[in-house]
Design a protein around this motif. Sequence first.
Motif, PDB file in Angstrom:
ATOM      1  N   MET A  42      44.529  40.414  29.748  1.00  0.00           N
ATOM      2  CA  MET A  42      43.744  39.245  30.055  1.00  0.00           C
ATOM      3  C   MET A  42      44.318  38.538  31.289  1.00  0.00           C
ATOM      4  SD  MET A  42      42.580  36.037  27.640  1.00  0.00           S
ATOM      5  CE  MET A  42      41.899  37.083  26.397  1.00  0.00           C
ATOM      6  N   ALA A  43      45.624  38.577  31.424  1.00  0.00           N
ATOM      7  CA  ALA A  43      46.258  37.934  32.574  1.00  0.00           C
ATOM      8  C   ALA A  43      45.791  38.555  33.885  1.00  0.00           C
ATOM      9  CB  ALA A  43      47.775  38.016  32.452  1.00  0.00           C
ATOM     10  N   CYS A  44      45.606  39.858  33.905  1.00  0.00           N
ATOM     11  CA  CYS A  44      45.109  40.515  35.127  1.00  0.00           C
ATOM     12  C   CYS A  44      43.713  40.027  35.473  1.00  0.00           C
ATOM     13  CB  CYS A  44      45.084  42.025  34.944  1.00  0.00           C
ATOM     14  SG  CYS A  44      46.708  42.781  34.973  1.00  0.00           S
ATOM     15  N   ALA A  45      42.873  39.868  34.480  1.00  0.00           N
ATOM     16  CA  ALA A  45      41.518  39.377  34.726  1.00  0.00           C
ATOM     17  C   ALA A  45      41.563  37.977  35.322  1.00  0.00           C
ATOM     18  CB  ALA A  45      40.714  39.381  33.428  1.00  0.00           C
ATOM     19  N   TYR A  46      42.400  37.117  34.779  1.00  0.00           N
ATOM     20  CA  TYR A  46      42.534  35.766  35.330  1.00  0.00           C
ATOM     21  C   TYR A  46      43.105  35.794  36.743  1.00  0.00           C
ATOM     22  CZ  TYR A  46      41.198  33.118  31.201  1.00  0.00           C
ATOM     23  OH  TYR A  46      40.481  32.550  30.176  1.00  0.00           O
ATOM     24  N   ALA A  47      43.979  36.745  37.024  1.00  0.00           N
ATOM     25  CA  ALA A  47      44.564  36.840  38.369  1.00  0.00           C
ATOM     26  C   ALA A  47      43.487  37.079  39.421  1.00  0.00           C
ATOM     27  CB  ALA A  47      45.606  37.949  38.414  1.00  0.00           C
ATOM     28  N   PHE A  48      42.445  37.828  39.074  1.00  0.00           N
ATOM     29  CA  PHE A  48      41.360  38.063  40.024  1.00  0.00           C
ATOM     30  C   PHE A  48      40.524  36.811  40.275  1.00  0.00           C
ATOM     31  CE2 PHE A  48      42.151  42.534  38.879  1.00  0.00           C
ATOM     32  CZ  PHE A  48      42.271  43.047  40.151  1.00  0.00           C
ATOM     33  N   LEU A  49      40.661  35.817  39.435  1.00  0.00           N
ATOM     34  CA  LEU A  49      39.916  34.560  39.594  1.00  0.00           C
ATOM     35  C   LEU A  49      40.759  33.454  40.219  1.00  0.00           C
ATOM     36  CD1 LEU A  49      38.200  34.696  36.124  1.00  0.00           C
ATOM     37  CD2 LEU A  49      37.074  34.969  38.342  1.00  0.00           C
ATOM     38  N   TYR A  50      42.049  33.690  40.362  1.00  0.00           N
ATOM     39  CA  TYR A  50      42.956  32.677  40.905  1.00  0.00           C
ATOM     40  C   TYR A  50      42.651  32.398  42.367  1.00  0.00           C
ATOM     41  CZ  TYR A  50      47.320  30.506  42.439  1.00  0.00           C
ATOM     42  OH  TYR A  50      48.251  29.653  42.973  1.00  0.00           O
ATOM     43  N   ARG A  51      42.602  31.124  42.723  1.00  0.00           N
ATOM     44  CA  ARG A  51      42.354  30.718  44.110  1.00  0.00           C
ATOM     45  C   ARG A  51      43.383  29.676  44.527  1.00  0.00           C
ATOM     46  NH1 ARG A  51      39.871  34.531  43.352  1.00  0.00           N
ATOM     47  NH2 ARG A  51      37.651  34.870  43.475  1.00  0.00           N
ATOM     48  N   ASP A  62      44.221  28.001  48.461  1.00  0.00           N
ATOM     49  CA  ASP A  62      43.985  28.042  49.903  1.00  0.00           C
ATOM     50  C   ASP A  62      45.272  28.232  50.713  1.00  0.00           C
ATOM     51  OD1 ASP A  62      41.269  27.760  49.531  1.00  0.00           O
ATOM     52  OD2 ASP A  62      41.307  25.582  49.772  1.00  0.00           O
ATOM     53  N   GLU A  63      46.409  27.965  50.104  1.00  0.00           N
ATOM     54  CA  GLU A  63      47.685  28.120  50.806  1.00  0.00           C
ATOM     55  C   GLU A  63      48.246  29.535  50.683  1.00  0.00           C
ATOM     56  OE1 GLU A  63      50.373  24.966  49.753  1.00  0.00           O
ATOM     57  OE2 GLU A  63      48.796  23.461  49.930  1.00  0.00           O
ATOM     58  N   GLU A  64      47.589  30.400  49.926  1.00  0.00           N
ATOM     59  CA  GLU A  64      48.039  31.778  49.752  1.00  0.00           C
ATOM     60  C   GLU A  64      46.971  32.725  50.298  1.00  0.00           C
ATOM     61  OE1 GLU A  64      49.221  32.650  45.741  1.00  0.00           O
ATOM     62  OE2 GLU A  64      50.383  30.820  45.584  1.00  0.00           O
ATOM     63  N   PRO A  65      47.209  33.326  51.464  1.00  0.00           N
ATOM     64  CA  PRO A  65      46.208  34.193  52.084  1.00  0.00           C
ATOM     65  C   PRO A  65      45.834  35.404  51.216  1.00  0.00           C
ATOM     66  CG  PRO A  65      48.241  34.178  53.377  1.00  0.00           C
ATOM     67  CD  PRO A  65      48.413  33.193  52.264  1.00  0.00           C
ATOM     68  N   GLN A  66      46.728  35.825  50.331  1.00  0.00           N
ATOM     69  CA  GLN A  66      46.424  36.971  49.480  1.00  0.00           C
ATOM     70  C   GLN A  66      45.252  36.686  48.556  1.00  0.00           C
ATOM     71  OE1 GLN A  66      49.425  35.477  49.673  1.00  0.00           O
ATOM     72  NE2 GLN A  66      50.930  36.981  50.319  1.00  0.00           N
ATOM     73  N   THR A  67      45.110  35.454  48.101  1.00  0.00           N
ATOM     74  CA  THR A  67      43.991  35.148  47.212  1.00  0.00           C
ATOM     75  C   THR A  67      42.666  35.238  47.961  1.00  0.00           C
ATOM     76  OG1 THR A  67      44.132  32.740  47.523  1.00  0.00           O
ATOM     77  CG2 THR A  67      45.404  33.684  45.715  1.00  0.00           C
ATOM     78  N   LYS A  68      42.655  34.854  49.230  1.00  0.00           N
ATOM     79  CA  LYS A  68      41.449  34.973  50.052  1.00  0.00           C
ATOM     80  C   LYS A  68      41.126  36.454  50.294  1.00  0.00           C
ATOM     81  CE  LYS A  68      38.140  33.599  52.813  1.00  0.00           C
ATOM     82  NZ  LYS A  68      36.821  33.618  52.230  1.00  0.00           N
ATOM     83  N   GLU A  69      42.148  37.248  50.524  1.00  0.00           N
ATOM     84  CA  GLU A  69      41.956  38.683  50.707  1.00  0.00           C
ATOM     85  C   GLU A  69      41.300  39.302  49.477  1.00  0.00           C
ATOM     86  OE1 GLU A  69      44.651  42.656  50.432  1.00  0.00           O
ATOM     87  OE2 GLU A  69      45.530  41.000  51.556  1.00  0.00           O
ATOM     88  N   ILE A  70      41.795  38.966  48.296  1.00  0.00           N
ATOM     89  CA  ILE A  70      41.243  39.511  47.054  1.00  0.00           C
ATOM     90  C   ILE A  70      39.819  39.011  46.849  1.00  0.00           C
ATOM     91  CG2 ILE A  70      41.467  39.524  44.535  1.00  0.00           C
ATOM     92  CD1 ILE A  70      44.557  39.467  45.027  1.00  0.00           C
ATOM     93  N   GLU A  71      39.584  37.742  47.100  1.00  0.00           N
ATOM     94  CA  GLU A  71      38.243  37.176  46.972  1.00  0.00           C
ATOM     95  C   GLU A  71      37.260  37.894  47.897  1.00  0.00           C
ATOM     96  OE1 GLU A  71      36.082  32.800  47.091  1.00  0.00           O
ATOM     97  OE2 GLU A  71      38.053  33.042  48.011  1.00  0.00           O
ATOM     98  N   ASP A  72      37.666  38.138  49.138  1.00  0.00           N
ATOM     99  CA  ASP A  72      36.820  38.846  50.095  1.00  0.00           C
ATOM    100  C   ASP A  72      36.565  40.291  49.648  1.00  0.00           C
ATOM    101  OD1 ASP A  72      36.688  36.573  51.645  1.00  0.00           O
ATOM    102  OD2 ASP A  72      38.156  37.279  53.127  1.00  0.00           O
ATOM    103  N   PHE A  73      37.609  40.939  49.133  1.00  0.00           N
ATOM    104  CA  PHE A  73      37.471  42.318  48.663  1.00  0.00           C
ATOM    105  C   PHE A  73      36.465  42.386  47.526  1.00  0.00           C
ATOM    106  CE2 PHE A  73      38.377  46.173  46.398  1.00  0.00           C
ATOM    107  CZ  PHE A  73      38.769  47.081  47.370  1.00  0.00           C
ATOM    108  N   ILE A  74      36.552  41.451  46.590  1.00  0.00           N
ATOM    109  CA  ILE A  74      35.618  41.414  45.462  1.00  0.00           C
ATOM    110  C   ILE A  74      34.195  41.178  45.966  1.00  0.00           C
ATOM    111  CG2 ILE A  74      34.926  40.140  43.383  1.00  0.00           C
ATOM    112  CD1 ILE A  74      37.966  39.672  42.885  1.00  0.00           C
TER     113      ILE A  74
END
Length: 68
Positions: free
Chosen positions: A1-10, A12-24
Amino acid sequence: MACAYAFLYRNDEEPQTKEIEDFISKNGIEEAIKHYCELDINEKDDNTIYQLVLNHYKNITKDNPIGE
């Protein structure tokens, strides 16, 4: 379940979250799970993990009609 939540984490100060959001956005959550979790869904154990993460993600985001 933690992995699923990780894909929803946002954050703005962490560029990796934007990368994942864009990939999705471009490829869908299914491809994102395989890519970022480095899963080979042809392998039994990897496929089990993939299905668990995907189902949790869909339940969290209410995209899974079975989870209603």
